[in-house]
Write a protein that holds these residues in place. Structure first.
Motif, mmCIF file in Angstrom:
data_model
loop_
_atom_site.group_PDB
_atom_site.id
_atom_site.type_symbol
_atom_site.label_atom_id
_atom_site.label_comp_id
_atom_site.label_asym_id
_atom_site.label_seq_id
_atom_site.Cartn_x
_atom_site.Cartn_y
_atom_site.Cartn_z
ATOM 1 N N GLY A 12 -3.341 -10.218 3.459
ATOM 2 C CA GLY A 12 -2.291 -10.839 2.658
ATOM 3 C C GLY A 12 -2.402 -10.618 1.166
ATOM 4 N N HIS A 65 0.412 -21.064 11.774
ATOM 5 C CA HIS A 65 0.827 -21.029 10.373
ATOM 6 C C HIS A 65 1.277 -22.442 10.027
ATOM 7 C CE1 HIS A 65 2.707 -20.026 6.629
ATOM 8 N NE2 HIS A 65 2.639 -18.709 6.817
ATOM 9 N N HIS A 90 -3.225 -19.497 9.159
ATOM 10 C CA HIS A 90 -2.814 -19.175 7.797
ATOM 11 C C HIS A 90 -3.370 -20.229 6.855
ATOM 12 C CE1 HIS A 90 -0.173 -17.999 4.425
ATOM 13 N NE2 HIS A 90 -0.229 -19.292 4.165
ATOM 14 N N THR A 115 1.910 -18.906 0.681
ATOM 15 C CA THR A 115 2.611 -18.006 1.592
ATOM 16 C C THR A 115 3.777 -17.317 0.890
ATOM 17 O OG1 THR A 115 3.833 -17.847 3.680
ATOM 18 C CG2 THR A 115 4.074 -19.907 2.457
ATOM 19 N N SER A 153 10.212 -12.684 1.800
ATOM 20 C CA SER A 153 8.848 -12.206 1.991
ATOM 21 C C SER A 153 8.705 -10.760 1.515
ATOM 22 C CB SER A 153 8.460 -12.323 3.468
ATOM 23 O OG SER A 153 7.163 -11.819 3.690
ATOM 24 N N HIS A 213 -6.458 -15.069 5.073
ATOM 25 C CA HIS A 213 -6.119 -14.772 3.680
ATOM 26 C C HIS A 213 -7.114 -15.370 2.670
ATOM 27 C CE1 HIS A 213 -2.433 -13.885 5.737
ATOM 28 N NE2 HIS A 213 -2.028 -15.130 5.804
ATOM 29 N N ASP A 216 -2.271 -7.830 6.955
ATOM 30 C CA ASP A 216 -0.992 -8.545 6.924
ATOM 31 C C ASP A 216 0.175 -7.577 7.082
ATOM 32 O OD1 ASP A 216 0.266 -10.962 7.102
ATOM 33 O OD2 ASP A 216 0.244 -11.430 4.980
ATOM 34 N N SER A 242 -1.312 -25.886 4.442
ATOM 35 C CA SER A 242 -2.208 -24.737 4.572
ATOM 36 C C SER A 242 -3.430 -24.836 3.672
ATOM 37 C CB SER A 242 -1.444 -23.439 4.288
ATOM 38 O OG SER A 242 -0.478 -23.209 5.297
#
Length: 287
Positions: free
Chosen positions: A223, A126, A156, A160, A33, A198, A250, A177
């Motif tokens: 995000g 999420h 979310h 991602t 990430s 997002h 985020d 998502s």
């Protein structure tokens, strides 16, 4: 919390470390990430760090973790501990809870306890990380409990950064998502306030359509740096969705400083800016 005295409300802030030295994700996912977002700041902030950081900026922060034990096998941080710690910083922190949807009746009971006993003001999901299809009716009792509590659910949506660049994305499936799955949830739970987290790349048009069609659906802008926002999202924020979009960073992968500097460069109408930065969040939070 004195909302009138605040400059902004950041609707999307992650607690990545607790006071016991435990982390919200395993090291491989944290590193992936961080690489995806090219984040160089404090990567695993505690509640105390976040409170001081946001107090310096006269900004409130909605703080949460994600309970994805069933989806990842990694033990979750405690939403109870996060909420209790946030209570000591009630001038700037707004705690959201997280429950594992796969926990069934236990998750429903925990939602009620988190609100009644720990002052949680909403819930974070999420779907990709938690490995569930949010429109599966097996999860509807969970949404019923959140709606009954009168607090929002933040989901979310879109791509991602968690698992990005790893083989198979570490098994994390993006299709969970897709915001269109939440159109079912919003239609079937009209009393539940839903926030699509997002810019929902690659499903941005779908998210705009849902937020336009369903009065109980909002979009947070976290995000992504605002300079990368899809143009149709900027147009919608300036017009038909001016009361439906929310500032979110985020943090820690994107700082509110970076987000707001890039937001200042966007062609957003002067009268719309305070709606996005604070007033729309007040409505969602019932503040």
């Amino acid at each position: 919390m004195d909302f009138d005295a605040l400059d902004a409300v950041d609707m999307h802030v992650h607690v990545e470390q607790d006071d016991h030295g435990c982390f919200s994700l395993d090291q491989e996912l944290l590193d992936a990430s961080a690489a995806y977002f090219r984040s160089g700041q404090e990567r695993t902030p505690t509640i105390e760090y976040i409170a001081a950081y946001y107090r310096e900026r006269n900004t409130a922060a909605v703080v949460f973790t994600v309970d994805a034990m069933a989806g990842t096998g990694h033990p979750a941080l405690s939403s109870e501990e996060i909420a209790d710690a946030a209570a000591a910083h009630a001038d700037v922190l707004i705690p959201f809870g997280s429950v594992d949807p796969h926990a069934g009746k236990a998750a429903v009971a925990r939602v009620r306890r988190l609100v009644a006993d720990h002052g949680v003001r909403g819930f974070k999901f999420h779907p990709s990380l938690q490995a569930f299809e949010p429109n599966d009716t097996a999860f509807y009792p969970l949404y019923d409990a959140i709606a009954e509590a009168g607090v929002p659910a933040l989901f979310h949506t879109g791509q991602t950064g968690i698992g990005a660049g790893l083989p198979g994305g570490r098994g994390i499936k993006l299709r969970y998502s897709d915001p269109m799955l939440l159109d079912d949830v919003a239609a079937d739970h009209p009393d539940l306030t839903i926030v699509l987290a997002h810019p929902s790349v690659p499903w941005q048009d779908e998210a705009i359509s849902i937020a336009t069609h369903k009065s109980n659906v909002y979009i947070d802008l976290s995000g992504w740096s605002p300079k990368y926002f899809p143009p149709q999202l900027v147009r919608a924020a300036n017009s038909m969705l001016r009361h439906k979009v929310l500032f979110g960073s985020d943090f820690p992968v994107i700082t509110p400083d970076r987000w707001r500097a890039d937001f200042d460069a966007l062609d957003i109408k002067p009268e719309v800016r305070p709606l996005i930065l604070k007033e729309n969040a007040r409505r969602v939070l019932g503040a």
